[in-house]
Write a protein that holds these residues in place. Structure first.
Motif, PDB file in Angstrom:
ATOM      1  N   THR A 377       0.835  -1.190   0.000  1.00 58.36           N
ATOM      2  CA  THR A 377       0.000   0.000   0.000  1.00 58.36           C
ATOM      3  C   THR A 377       0.876   1.249   0.000  1.00 58.36           C
ATOM      4  N   THR A 378       0.497   2.216  -0.808  1.00 56.88           N
ATOM      5  CA  THR A 378       1.328   3.402  -1.011  1.00 56.88           C
ATOM      6  C   THR A 378       1.129   4.483   0.036  1.00 56.88           C
ATOM      7  N   ASP A 379       0.044   4.435   0.812  1.00 58.25           N
ATOM      8  CA  ASP A 379      -0.290   5.588   1.653  1.00 58.25           C
ATOM      9  C   ASP A 379      -0.732   5.223   3.062  1.00 58.25           C
ATOM     10  N   HIS A 380      -0.356   4.040   3.541  1.00 61.18           N
ATOM     11  CA  HIS A 380      -0.889   3.611   4.832  1.00 61.18           C
ATOM     12  C   HIS A 380       0.155   3.405   5.907  1.00 61.18           C
ATOM     13  N   TYR A 381       1.348   3.024   5.529  1.00 58.91           N
ATOM     14  CA  TYR A 381       2.371   2.681   6.505  1.00 58.91           C
ATOM     15  C   TYR A 381       3.584   3.590   6.477  1.00 58.91           C
ATOM     16  N   GLY A 382       3.489   4.701   5.797  1.00 57.71           N
ATOM     17  CA  GLY A 382       4.606   5.616   5.766  1.00 57.71           C
ATOM     18  C   GLY A 382       5.329   5.616   4.427  1.00 57.71           C
ATOM     19  N   GLU A 383       6.126   6.662   4.231  1.00 53.67           N
ATOM     20  CA  GLU A 383       6.776   6.872   2.951  1.00 53.67           C
ATOM     21  C   GLU A 383       7.876   5.864   2.651  1.00 53.67           C
ATOM     22  N   ALA A 384       8.375   5.149   3.652  1.00 54.41           N
ATOM     23  CA  ALA A 384       9.470   4.204   3.430  1.00 54.41           C
ATOM     24  C   ALA A 384       9.002   2.874   2.850  1.00 54.41           C
ATOM     25  N   THR A 385       7.690   2.664   2.768  1.00 57.70           N
ATOM     26  CA  THR A 385       7.171   1.364   2.318  1.00 57.70           C
ATOM     27  C   THR A 385       7.652   1.018   0.916  1.00 57.70           C
ATOM     28  N   ALA A 386       7.613   1.979   0.003  1.00 60.00           N
ATOM     29  CA  ALA A 386       8.043   1.712  -1.377  1.00 60.00           C
ATOM     30  C   ALA A 386       9.497   1.256  -1.412  1.00 60.00           C
ATOM     31  N   ALA A 387      10.359   1.924  -0.638  1.00 51.96           N
ATOM     32  CA  ALA A 387      11.775   1.539  -0.601  1.00 51.96           C
ATOM     33  C   ALA A 387      11.946   0.136  -0.014  1.00 51.96           C
ATOM     34  N   GLU A 388      11.137  -0.197   0.995  1.00 48.68           N
ATOM     35  CA  GLU A 388      11.208  -1.532   1.589  1.00 48.68           C
ATOM     36  C   GLU A 388      10.897  -2.610   0.554  1.00 48.68           C
ATOM     37  N   PHE A 389       9.851  -2.387  -0.244  1.00 42.55           N
ATOM     38  CA  PHE A 389       9.446  -3.428  -1.186  1.00 42.55           C
ATOM     39  C   PHE A 389      10.371  -3.513  -2.398  1.00 42.55           C
ATOM     40  N   GLU A 390      11.009  -2.425  -2.743  1.00 39.83           N
ATOM     41  CA  GLU A 390      12.047  -2.515  -3.764  1.00 39.83           C
ATOM     42  C   GLU A 390      13.234  -3.315  -3.237  1.00 39.83           C
ATOM     43  N   ALA A 391      13.558  -3.136  -1.971  1.00 34.34           N
ATOM     44  CA  ALA A 391      14.658  -3.894  -1.365  1.00 34.34           C
ATOM     45  C   ALA A 391      14.310  -5.376  -1.281  1.00 34.34           C
ATOM     46  N   LEU A 392      13.055  -5.686  -0.936  1.00 31.12           N
ATOM     47  CA  LEU A 392      12.626  -7.083  -0.882  1.00 31.12           C
ATOM     48  C   LEU A 392      12.712  -7.722  -2.271  1.00 31.12           C
ATOM     49  N   LYS A 393      12.244  -7.005  -3.287  1.00 34.34           N
ATOM     50  CA  LYS A 393      12.312  -7.528  -4.650  1.00 34.34           C
ATOM     51  C   LYS A 393      13.755  -7.830  -5.040  1.00 34.34           C
ATOM     52  N   LYS A 394      14.647  -6.915  -4.691  1.00 32.62           N
ATOM     53  CA  LYS A 394      16.060  -7.103  -5.029  1.00 32.62           C
ATOM     54  C   LYS A 394      16.623  -8.337  -4.329  1.00 32.62           C
ATOM     55  N   GLN A 395      16.233  -8.545  -3.065  1.00 30.96           N
ATOM     56  CA  GLN A 395      16.728  -9.708  -2.338  1.00 30.96           C
ATOM     57  C   GLN A 395      16.246 -11.006  -2.976  1.00 30.96           C
ATOM     58  N   PHE A 396      14.951 -11.102  -3.253  1.00 32.45           N
ATOM     59  CA  PHE A 396      14.391 -12.338  -3.801  1.00 32.45           C
ATOM     60  C   PHE A 396      14.880 -12.602  -5.228  1.00 32.45           C
ATOM     61  N   ASN A 397      14.817 -11.585  -6.073  1.00 34.20           N
ATOM     62  CA  ASN A 397      15.206 -11.775  -7.474  1.00 34.20           C
ATOM     63  C   ASN A 397      16.714 -11.966  -7.639  1.00 34.20           C
TER      64      ASN A 397
END
Length: 531
Positions: A377-397
């Protein structure tokens, strides 16, 4: 905290003004008028959520922080934590040794804000209503152990439970059990709009634009009779589009307090370069962040896929590089600061390992790379969420075992889609409804779980959860909670990522800040005052 839905900020605090235009109110930090608290929470009416502030429907931290100010409950958790104590009730107690019958006597002379009497029938009506409406997004799971509710006269209420539940007093302290007026809240359907009426410490007046709340004004309720001491006459809750706008309002003295959700950068900056007229208060935090799975979706149905993700994820990197000092790695659904915690995921998977993850997938006959979309979600848990999920994608891929894309959506669309089962994998946060290990396990593993997950564990539902609730001494249930955490680590219906710290930023002269948010991130605006 569903409750929550839970809104899971990386950093938590109190609430402040929203849009820049909100700064032109009669409040602000000039020492007069209303105390102004800011938040990035959003309350939006839509086809999926026509009544976001109805106690039978709203189940997230931001919503509950509005309800707690206006809707009274029989019990409440005292300012320093501990066991619940009577609020609207004069007394409450279990009447049997099995913890299956719970009796409450209301305070004499209780009134709703409009002058109508609060009776035992109102309590029964309010709780029966939540159970009857049974909203998919709502808090009904907290109350589904109630068999029947009996009233005697105007002041006595007796709850007969299906199974023993030592946590029941905590549940009566949540807005799920809030007392509402029968003539304002329909018995079988939600109350539309944003108005909330009750017998709590404040009345409320929402300011709405384009089906969205932009401000809530809380005014001290002169008819309030309860256990809380209200230390101010008026508080404004202003809603901001993001943490940057909220921080700007604090710097410009348009708000007195900044809370959910401060960005990690804001908290870090205030820690490293404190300002003379601002105060950053750190408090215990019980919020967690995790990945959820639709265990019937073909992409992640085989638990080997989910286990491989658990084997790959580097929580320490996510916490340190994305959230800094505001988060720490989490290896269980139950945070490390809560009784009963055990590092089940670390015990099973150890350090991140691509080789071990590859072996898990190979043994299960899973072809790689495994491809699906990870939603957030883009607007519920803070502005760092997008960066977190990009980092997760990088780890898995980066392992070559996964081909994951990430996709964000606003909460008003995201949450209904998650409940419908539109997402194979998705990110969520959780603020506890009450500070007990039961509230980190049952909401995810029991029937009517708040994720609407198809995952089922017979051992958890039929044996372990009921067994854990029989123990009045919660530490005595530690062995049972360990088994529940081990089941989660084995089946991975959810994947814990991090637990957050909690901060409140406030202007000089504001008092009660250290009490205004408790460890469960509950707002207690009545604690605020001016020096």
């Amino acid at each position: 905290m569903n409750r929550k839905t839970l809104v899971l900020p990386a950093v938590v605090g109190l609430l402040a003004p929203v849009l820049a235009a909100c700064g032109a109110s009669d409040g602000g930090s000039d020492g007069s008028g209303a105390i102004v608290v800011g938040t990035t929470d959003q309350f939006v009416a839509s086809d999926d959520t026509p009544a976001p502030l109805d106690p039978a429907i709203g189940y997230e931290a931001g919503v509950w922080n509005v309800l707690r100010q206006t809707v009274q409950t029989l019990m409440h958790v005292p300012r320093g934590g501990g066991l619940p104590v009577p609020e609207a009730a004069e007394s409450c107690t279990f009447t049997d040794t099995a913890n299956e019958s719970y009796r409450c006597t209301l305070r004499a002379g209780l009134e709703f804000a409009d002058g109508g009497a609060v009776t035992a029938e109102d309590v029964k009506y309010s709780i029966d209503r939540v159970i009857r409406i049974k909203s998919t997004n709502g808090p009904v799971a907290l109350l589904n152990n109630i068999d029947t509710i009996e009233t005697k006269g105007d002041r006595e209420v007796i709850f007969h439970l299906r199974t023993p539940d030592a946590t029941f007093p905590y549940k009566l302290a949540t807005p799920a059990a809030g007392i509402v007026q029968q003539d304002k809240y329909p018995a079988t359907s939600p109350r539309s709009g944003f108005q909330v009426d009750g017998s709590g410490p404040y009345t409320m007046a929402p300011e709405v634009k384009n089906d969205q709340v932009v401000k809530v004004v809380f005014t001290k309720n002169p008819r309030y009779k309860g256990d809380l001491k209200v230390l101010n006459d008026k508080v404004e809750l202003d809603l901001f589009p993001d943490a940057t706008a909220m921080g700007k309002a604090l710097d410009e003295k348009k708000i007195d307090m900044m809370t959910r959700t401060m960005s990690p950068e804001q908290a870090q900056q205030m820690l490293e370069k404190p300002k003379d007229d601002l105060k950053l208060t750190e408090m215990p935090g019980l919020a967690i962040s995790y990945l959820g799975f639709d265990t019937e979706d073909p992409a992640v149905k085989n638990k080997a896929v989910r286990q491989a993700m658990a084997q790959i994820i580097d929580r320490g990197q996510i916490a340190s590089e994305v959230y800094g000092t505001t988060a720490e790695p989490l290896y269980s659904l139950i945070p490390s600061s809560v009784t009963g915690h055990t590092n089940s995921f670390f015990n099973k998977y150890g350090e991140p390992s691509t080789a071990k993850a590859a072996a898990i997938l190979k043994d299960a006959g899973i072809h790689t790379p495994v491809k699906f979309t990870l939603h957030y979600t883009t607007d519920h848990y803070g502005e760092a969420t997008a960066a977190e999920f990009e980092a997760l994608k990088k780890q898995f891929n980066g392992t070559g075992l996964f081909d994951i894309s990430v996709e964000g959506a606003p909460w008003a669309k995201y949450r209904p889609a998650e409940v419908r089962g539109d997402y194979a994998a998705y990110g969520m946060g959780w603020f506890p409804d009450f500070p007990d290990p039961d509230n980190y396990t049952a909401p995810f593993l029991d029937k009517d779980n708040f994720l609407n997950s198809p995952y089922r564990s017979t051992a958890a539902q039929k044996t372990l959860i009921p067994e854990s609730r029989r123990e009045a001494d919660r530490s005595a249930a530690a062995k049972t909670f360990k088994q529940l955490q081990d089941i989660v680590a084995e089946d991975v219906p959810v994947l814990p990522v991090w637990q957050g710290k909690q901060y409140v930023a406030s202007r000089e002269g504001l008092t009660g800040v250290e009490w205004a948010v408790n460890s469960s991130a509950d707002l207690q605006l009545w604690e605020l005052g001016r020096s």
